[in-house]
Write an enzyme that holds these catalytic residues in place. Sequence first.
Site, PDB file in Angstrom:
ATOM      1  N   ARG A 147       0.860  -1.187   0.000  1.00 28.68           N
ATOM      2  CA  ARG A 147       0.000   0.000   0.000  1.00 28.68           C
ATOM      3  C   ARG A 147       0.890   1.228   0.000  1.00 28.68           C
ATOM      4  NH1 ARG A 147      -3.952   2.259   4.855  1.00 28.68           N
ATOM      5  NH2 ARG A 147      -2.167   3.573   5.328  1.00 28.68           N
ATOM      6  N   TYR A 159      -3.169  11.572   5.945  1.00 29.15           N
ATOM      7  CA  TYR A 159      -3.509  10.247   6.454  1.00 29.15           C
ATOM      8  C   TYR A 159      -2.506   9.207   5.938  1.00 29.15           C
ATOM      9  CZ  TYR A 159      -5.081   5.583   6.550  1.00 29.15           C
ATOM     10  OH  TYR A 159      -5.067   4.235   6.729  1.00 29.15           O
ATOM     11  N   ASP A 210      -5.112   3.841  -0.037  1.00 32.39           N
ATOM     12  CA  ASP A 210      -6.242   4.077   0.863  1.00 32.39           C
ATOM     13  C   ASP A 210      -6.649   5.547   0.789  1.00 32.39           C
ATOM     14  OD1 ASP A 210      -8.101   4.100   2.897  1.00 32.39           O
ATOM     15  OD2 ASP A 210      -6.804   3.126   4.383  1.00 32.39           O
ATOM     16  N   HIS A 212      -9.264   6.694   2.464  1.00 26.83           N
ATOM     17  CA  HIS A 212      -9.746   6.961   3.820  1.00 26.83           C
ATOM     18  C   HIS A 212     -10.991   7.842   3.857  1.00 26.83           C
ATOM     19  CE1 HIS A 212      -8.676   6.801   8.233  1.00 26.83           C
ATOM     20  NE2 HIS A 212      -8.348   5.608   7.796  1.00 26.83           N
ATOM     21  N   GLU A 236      -8.987   2.019  -1.832  1.00 31.50           N
ATOM     22  CA  GLU A 236      -9.714   1.675  -0.599  1.00 31.50           C
ATOM     23  C   GLU A 236     -10.530   2.852  -0.065  1.00 31.50           C
ATOM     24  OE1 GLU A 236      -7.170  -0.208   2.225  1.00 31.50           O
ATOM     25  OE2 GLU A 236      -8.250   0.652   3.940  1.00 31.50           O
ATOM     26  N   GLU A 262     -13.662  -1.640   6.418  1.00 31.37           N
ATOM     27  CA  GLU A 262     -13.001  -1.784   7.722  1.00 31.37           C
ATOM     28  C   GLU A 262     -13.850  -1.241   8.868  1.00 31.37           C
ATOM     29  OE1 GLU A 262      -9.413   0.424   6.710  1.00 31.37           O
ATOM     30  OE2 GLU A 262     -10.033   2.044   8.032  1.00 31.37           O
ATOM     31  N   ARG A 283     -13.535  -5.559   3.299  1.00 25.76           N
ATOM     32  CA  ARG A 283     -12.436  -5.433   4.260  1.00 25.76           C
ATOM     33  C   ARG A 283     -12.838  -5.641   5.724  1.00 25.76           C
ATOM     34  NH1 ARG A 283      -7.885  -3.648   4.230  1.00 25.76           N
ATOM     35  NH2 ARG A 283      -8.171  -1.860   5.589  1.00 25.76           N
ATOM     36  N   GLU A 339      -4.326  -7.385   5.067  1.00 26.71           N
ATOM     37  CA  GLU A 339      -3.448  -6.281   5.490  1.00 26.71           C
ATOM     38  C   GLU A 339      -2.588  -6.755   6.664  1.00 26.71           C
ATOM     39  OE1 GLU A 339      -5.558  -2.906   7.055  1.00 26.71           O
ATOM     40  OE2 GLU A 339      -3.860  -1.562   6.736  1.00 26.71           O
ATOM     41  N   TRP A 402     -12.174  11.901   8.465  1.00 29.97           N
ATOM     42  CA  TRP A 402     -10.737  11.685   8.618  1.00 29.97           C
ATOM     43  C   TRP A 402     -10.283  10.478   7.841  1.00 29.97           C
ATOM     44  CZ3 TRP A 402      -8.036   7.626  11.299  1.00 29.97           C
ATOM     45  CH2 TRP A 402      -6.642   7.758  11.194  1.00 29.97           C
TER      46      TRP A 402
END
Length: 402
Positions: A147, A159, A210, A212, A236, A262, A283, A339, A402
Amino acid sequence: MKIVDARVIVTCPGRNFVTLKIITDDGVTGVGDATLNGRELSVAAYLTEHVIPALIGRDPARIEDTWQYLYKGAYWRRGPVTMTAIAAVDTALWDIKGKVAGLPVYQLLGGRCRDGVTVYGHASAETVDEVLTEVARYVDLGYKAVRVQTGVPGLATTYGVGRGQMYYEPADAAIASEAVWSTDRYFAHVPGVFAQVRDAFGPGLKLLHDVHHRLTPIEAARLGKSLEPYALTWMEDPVPAELQEGFRLIRQHTTTPIAVGEVFNTVWDCRELIQEQLIDYIRTTVVHAGGISHLRRIFDLAALHHVRSGSHGATDLSPVCMAAALHVDLSIPNFGLQEYMRHTPETDAVFPHGYHFADGYLHPSEEPGLGVDIDEELAARYPYRPAALPVNRLEDGTMHSW
Ligand code: GCO
Ligand code: MG
């Protein structure tokens, strides 16, 4: 066989972890991860006050019945706190069942579907030159998937970019620190990063990124399109996923695969995404999605719809979760990637475990059960420290994801 005791262990060997340990009258014990980053004590209290009293005297062999009891019996369904608490119980009971049977848990789940679990690591750095060095570090270690996250020029922090190598940890202040975000600056930078990484490492390395939860669907569609030449394995969390139909729009515009989940806690959070084939990787993982039993349900639904697993495995998921995740990963037909952010040596010492990394793969322990434990004496030397995840604002001060 009966459950005679259960306790919640909170420890901070560098970061906070919550662990449930269940003890039976035969002396067999099981462990489950109950860590919810930044909200640790809410799960600890949920377990201590509301779950453990109901466990005493129960037959530990009745995993599914206990799951249903805790899920339906709470009346208040779903949500991260409840589902993390249920996950901890479920995981500990699978650990006990494995120990009683004398088999590693993946054997109870149907046995191996593959030789090893392909993992991805995190290469992150402020600049592109530095991140190329970081990617090379993972390639040298044998990783087949990496990643990639970099700083964004004009933004003080971004991030996924840590201060040290390999042990990135965002929850570091008792009161949440504030970051600033600009989608325009991000768009001006990120495709160029992947152009250089792909150019340097060729087509064989799996690359991931990612986002995020920071974009809108049409912005995510644009990002996916701009990354197509670099053939990412996944993009992601391109958008916050409360609005599942938002993914239809992204899908219409780009062939960049999408990974999400996630922060999901149940199959209900991703049912539409899976059944409409709006994502490529789901995920969810053991600790935040109701344990091994419920995760298997999510992955089974995903298997019917060409969606593969891509379980979350950041450092805030303890080695107990990682051990459990590997048993699931090894035994499902539709595994994608796992991951794997390495824990610090202090954390590894508190949670002695038998899983190991070799040539880009993780291998679960062959010990009966999960093959992981908690050293309670050592854990007691690291008392809980409040730590919150950061928050994010746009350049004009508006609160953002975030
Ligand atoms: C990831 C995640 C993490 C989360 C963290 C929150 O893909 O690994 O996005 O970095 O932010 O686990 O607790
Ligand atoms: Mg993520």
